[in-house]
Design a protein around this motif. Sequence first.
Motif, PDB file in Angstrom:
ATOM      1  N   GLY A 147      44.922  52.072  44.945  1.00  0.00           N
ATOM      2  CA  GLY A 147      45.941  52.595  43.814  1.00  0.00           C
ATOM      3  C   GLY A 147      46.396  51.448  43.084  1.00  0.00           C
ATOM      4  O   GLY A 147      46.394  51.282  41.839  1.00  0.00           O
ATOM      5  N   GLY A 148      46.967  50.354  43.950  1.00  0.00           N
ATOM      6  CA  GLY A 148      47.386  49.098  43.440  1.00  0.00           C
ATOM      7  C   GLY A 148      46.404  48.266  42.645  1.00  0.00           C
ATOM      8  O   GLY A 148      46.806  47.720  41.245  1.00  0.00           O
ATOM      9  N   LEU A 150      43.638  49.509  40.949  1.00  0.00           N
ATOM     10  CA  LEU A 150      43.392  50.368  39.770  1.00  0.00           C
ATOM     11  C   LEU A 150      44.505  50.003  38.769  1.00  0.00           C
ATOM     12  O   LEU A 150      44.342  50.045  37.506  1.00  0.00           O
ATOM     13  N   THR A 151      45.871  50.081  39.346  1.00  0.00           N
ATOM     14  CA  THR A 151      46.969  49.805  38.414  1.00  0.00           C
ATOM     15  C   THR A 151      46.819  48.361  37.750  1.00  0.00           C
ATOM     16  O   THR A 151      46.807  48.482  36.458  1.00  0.00           O
ATOM     17  N   PHE A 152      46.759  47.560  38.367  1.00  0.00           N
ATOM     18  CA  PHE A 152      46.323  46.044  38.214  1.00  0.00           C
ATOM     19  C   PHE A 152      45.148  45.994  37.119  1.00  0.00           C
ATOM     20  O   PHE A 152      45.441  45.287  35.934  1.00  0.00           O
ATOM     21  N   ALA A 154      44.204  48.288  35.116  1.00  0.00           N
ATOM     22  CA  ALA A 154      44.593  49.003  33.805  1.00  0.00           C
ATOM     23  C   ALA A 154      45.594  47.933  33.055  1.00  0.00           C
ATOM     24  O   ALA A 154      45.542  47.911  31.793  1.00  0.00           O
ATOM     25  N   LEU A 155      46.239  47.353  33.879  1.00  0.00           N
ATOM     26  CA  LEU A 155      47.617  46.421  33.016  1.00  0.00           C
ATOM     27  C   LEU A 155      46.732  45.255  32.403  1.00  0.00           C
ATOM     28  O   LEU A 155      47.338  44.510  31.466  1.00  0.00           O
ATOM     29  N   THR A 156      45.804  44.835  33.098  1.00  0.00           N
ATOM     30  CA  THR A 156      45.084  43.185  32.834  1.00  0.00           C
ATOM     31  C   THR A 156      43.994  43.764  32.092  1.00  0.00           C
ATOM     32  O   THR A 156      43.476  42.630  31.563  1.00  0.00           O
ATOM     33  N   ASN A 157      43.611  44.927  31.995  1.00  0.00           N
ATOM     34  CA  ASN A 157      42.201  45.371  31.293  1.00  0.00           C
ATOM     35  C   ASN A 157      41.010  44.443  31.927  1.00  0.00           C
ATOM     36  O   ASN A 157      40.052  43.768  31.440  1.00  0.00           O
ATOM     37  N   CYS A 159      38.560  44.562  35.799  1.00  0.00           N
ATOM     38  CA  CYS A 159      38.182  45.416  37.089  1.00  0.00           C
ATOM     39  C   CYS A 159      37.576  44.625  38.085  1.00  0.00           C
ATOM     40  O   CYS A 159      36.186  44.346  37.873  1.00  0.00           O
TER      41      CYS A 159
END
Length: 196
Positions: A147-148, A150-152, A154-157, A159
Amino acid sequence: PSPATLDPIALHDLVDSGKNVRIVDVRTPGEFETVHIPGAYNVPLDLLREHRDEFLTHLDENVVLVCRSGQRATQAEETLRTAGLFNVHILDGGMLGWEAHGLTVNRGTERWDLERQVRLVAGSLVLSSILASVAAPKLKWLAAGIGGGLTFAALTNTCAMGMLLSKLPYNRGASCDAQTIVNRLVDSQTTPTEGN
């Protein structure tokens, strides 16, 4: 500055008019083999980053970057802009937008796109670690880590999981090395080709 975009109809009209435009698809070779714009060149994002300078010398026309929806193309545009190439556009909506307009595509063997693969792997890891945490409570932290991550992402664009999955044989194609792609770019400058 925000990257310049080009809508699918405008790109189609540019290609039809015979204007000098280079379509560079930055998806994995597997995704490219599934479906791509006729005449596009497949230069996967990781390969573009790694061999940026080699590709720059062969990208003097207007360049339109394509991916599934625009995220990887945006990253590729930033890589090229940082290196000094400014004649770059991003296909608005990516392949999803191109297909939504009913424009011509080349189709090959059907494969899952990278985003779908990431959802499968991340979802499977979270689900299995939560279920297994009944017997081994510490496994819930694996779900928290995913989860962390995936959050990172999303925030940094970015993967990291997608970059790892893109290296799997399933996502690789027959011509995934920099020299082969550069040769195709050089050949096209002297002889027009259909669907690279």
